[in-house]
Design an enzyme around this catalytic site. Sequence first.
Site: not given
Lengths: 337, 337, 337
Positions: B249-250
């Site tokens: 994820a980011h």
Amino acid sequence: MADTRFFHKVEGVTLAEIAKIGEMQLPTDADGTRLFTDVASIDQAGPSEVSWAFIPAMREALSHTKAGAVIVPEKFLEYVPSGVIALVAQDAHRAYGLVASAFYPRTVEAYISPKANIDETAVLGEGCRVEAGAFIGKNVVLGARCDIRANAVIEEGVRMGDECTVGANATVSHCLAGNKVYIYPGAHIGQDGFGFAMSAKGPAKVPQLGRVIIGDDVEIGSSTTVDRGAMGDTVIGSGTRIDNLVQVAHNVKLGRCCVMVSQVGIAGSCTFGDFVVAGGQVGFAGHLNIGTGAQIAAQSGLMEDVPAGAVLMGSPAVPHKEYMRQVIAVRQLAKKK
Amino acid sequence: MADTRFFHKVEGVTLAEIAKIGEMQLPTDADGTRLFTDVASIDQAGPSEVSWAFIPAMREALSHTKAGAVIVPEKFLEYVPSGVIALVAQDAHRAYGLVASAFYPRTVEAYISPKANIDETAVLGEGCRVEAGAFIGKNVVLGARCDIRANAVIEEGVRMGDECTVGANATVSHCLAGNKVYIYPGAHIGQDGFGFAMSAKGPAKVPQLGRVIIGDDVEIGSSTTVDRGAMGDTVIGSGTRIDNLVQVAHNVKLGRCCVMVSQVGIAGSCTFGDFVVAGGQVGFAGHLNIGTGAQIAAQSGLMEDVPAGAVLMGSPAVPHKEYMRQVIAVRQLAKKK
Amino acid sequence: MADTRFFHKVEGVTLAEIAKIGEMQLPTDADGTRLFTDVASIDQAGPSEVSWAFIPAMREALSHTKAGAVIVPEKFLEYVPSGVIALVAQDAHRAYGLVASAFYPRTVEAYISPKANIDETAVLGEGCRVEAGAFIGKNVVLGARCDIRANAVIEEGVRMGDECTVGANATVSHCLAGNKVYIYPGAHIGQDGFGFAMSAKGPAKVPQLGRVIIGDDVEIGSSTTVDRGAMGDTVIGSGTRIDNLVQVAHNVKLGRCCVMVSQVGIAGSCTFGDFVVAGGQVGFAGHLNIGTGAQIAAQSGLMEDVPAGAVLMGSPAVPHKEYMRQVIAVRQLAKKK
């Protein structure tokens, strides 16, 4: 009725054909020439349509159905309204699938798009369709009536049999596949397995020199990944169904007619018998033997071999009844606090 | 021997080269000019082939091998048949990987397909291959000898170093990558993170304004997704190996030489040290710190920071031995019922 | 500042516009014409930039910020340094998202690549962009200002509304979508569900005759798979956000504004209310009803219906507090051994 923007139906199928296709007896008092126009769900079907019911929740709707004919197991006969033709099937779900496939058959209009990128050494059987943007590499051999959708990629040397489908944006490499293999959009078959030796010096890649061997009548779902063998092959047996987002690591051998539900992960070198069913998100550690007919419940984690016919659940997986006892025991223990 | 429809082998490698490539000593009594033609498994190798053995299960086969030479750890020397050249390696798996890669080297035949879609502002280093249907956007910069496979998409502004591979139907955007980065078919790098504020008014998108920064010698598997940072970057350290179907994820930061096995999920802003190993299907909650050298067993769930060197298992994860005690305790409890 | 190789920013936005866009009051003593040039994080923002703070961990940085203006909840007002304009928002995360989107708006430069493969019967609204290699099939209808990225595939008959994006190498078939739908790179929408009857005779395919119906303002992540209905439709309600690598099986109905985090798996025919949140790797068995506002923690496994507003955790899932008691009880039990 299925949306005609997306689905192409034949005009009609006679009752006699329906019975034959569905492996059912035509009722002795029924008119085999009666034409049916479609399949429909039990609560929506009309007199020119065929429907089906095979789970208890459908009995009530069955007893009120307006369908022209219904496919049912024998024990549901008593719920079939008078005037509705009852087609009795040993396996009504299977019979419905066969009949519905006759109304909505696989059709592949022969066509090679001028915008497909097909290597001049590739050999395509008669009646294939290759859409724009599809890539077919050197020395690829495809059987008859294959359907290669837009932007699918089939890399050098791949061989597939007759009536295979490779969905849009799927990729296939290092693979030998049988007939009637259906690769869904965005599935990825044949890439390197996860092979390397990690050490303080960093990773050293271990070349993955095997292939993926796929039997007949196999389906492999979207975003699913089937890695090729490290040395020796990854094998998917005939009749096996693999759902979306499944990981099949290098050198896994799946037997015939296995069912791997979405998000199952199979680590390297596991060997499965036939008719193994694994529910969603099950994980298999590497090098396990999973016996024929084993059934593994969703989210289970397997760290040991599984005997044929076992029904397991939990992580680490145990026999289903033991798992239920564990769940109850932990609930009771927590309540005592 | 690997299937020549798929694999391209060099003609031969001398024993002296093999020893050097594998970081091993050439045995003093061995003929360094002896030519070997291939690698093969310990039970199938012949006199002109190199094999390897490094786990106990291979010892029996090693003692009967017909290989010309074998790569082994010192402690396996006693199992090497007389007449077979023993190449002793500190890490025989690594040595085999290096040697096998010499027989089956990465080869990229320089070629730009006229059917590739390359923006005129893109800059490609010498010796690149770009297949038909590949898309390379504005101001992309690629180093030397990159291999961009059919229908891969590299969006505007991406920079990659030398000897990178972008597999068929993979996508890369908002990314700066080092050398020898291997993006597998159907991996997706650089798309927006999962950023929004949900409220009774509905979702409000939060623009994802960071990038993905990838070190050298990184592999990212098929169907794996690496989102770019929300503000600041997502980072994959050099030497890290990410398997298929992994979610990064980011703003995740992976250190050097981490190993993320298939179907691992890493929520936003986790920071990993070096050499962290996570087994298949492990889940990391957001904003965790995972210490260098931690090892997390398959299917574990992490909700707290992990100290360096910890060996954890379970969901929620606990030290491995504690997990085994929990499993046994629950089993015994269930039996009492 | 965001990397200008990847992001395109407007020149400036006035304070009055910022307040309006963010659904906030312009402070009475503030100069609404003051121009801001960018958004930036609380510790990096300068006098011409807007920042935000809304979680306790940000308070310290807020108290030292050099931002020109900050978006904050009312209770954070006391931490805003003098000289910094405080913009008070009911939901500061939402307000930031709206404001940042004004600095970095979605821009779609109208352009149809001559190398896109668009069927002559497809109808595209004004201002669409279709990149090279994108495939748009027969009778597809797209609204205005859609952005179809390189090598995306939109199959026959699909309809999408205005301002939709279909990412690179994504595939869409058998689908009717509303406005502002964002399909991420490599998402796969509309393929057949996992429908077959398995028996000793092998599998019989059950045709999947439904569609995927997507509301407005929906995002569907990379490598995510949304299968079409078997009979009847799979439905994704307006405002719903689906992360990467999620499985949405046939005939699932997701309500409005649901949030499905990465690697969630939803088996067939589950029906969700609105505003349901499922954490990463959650699994839902088939045919469940999940009530509005339910929140399911990461890695949970659902085998029963979920009442509205429930907060569940574990596999099988139980109320959150009960789960925590179970975890503690098992830990204590293991210690006694």
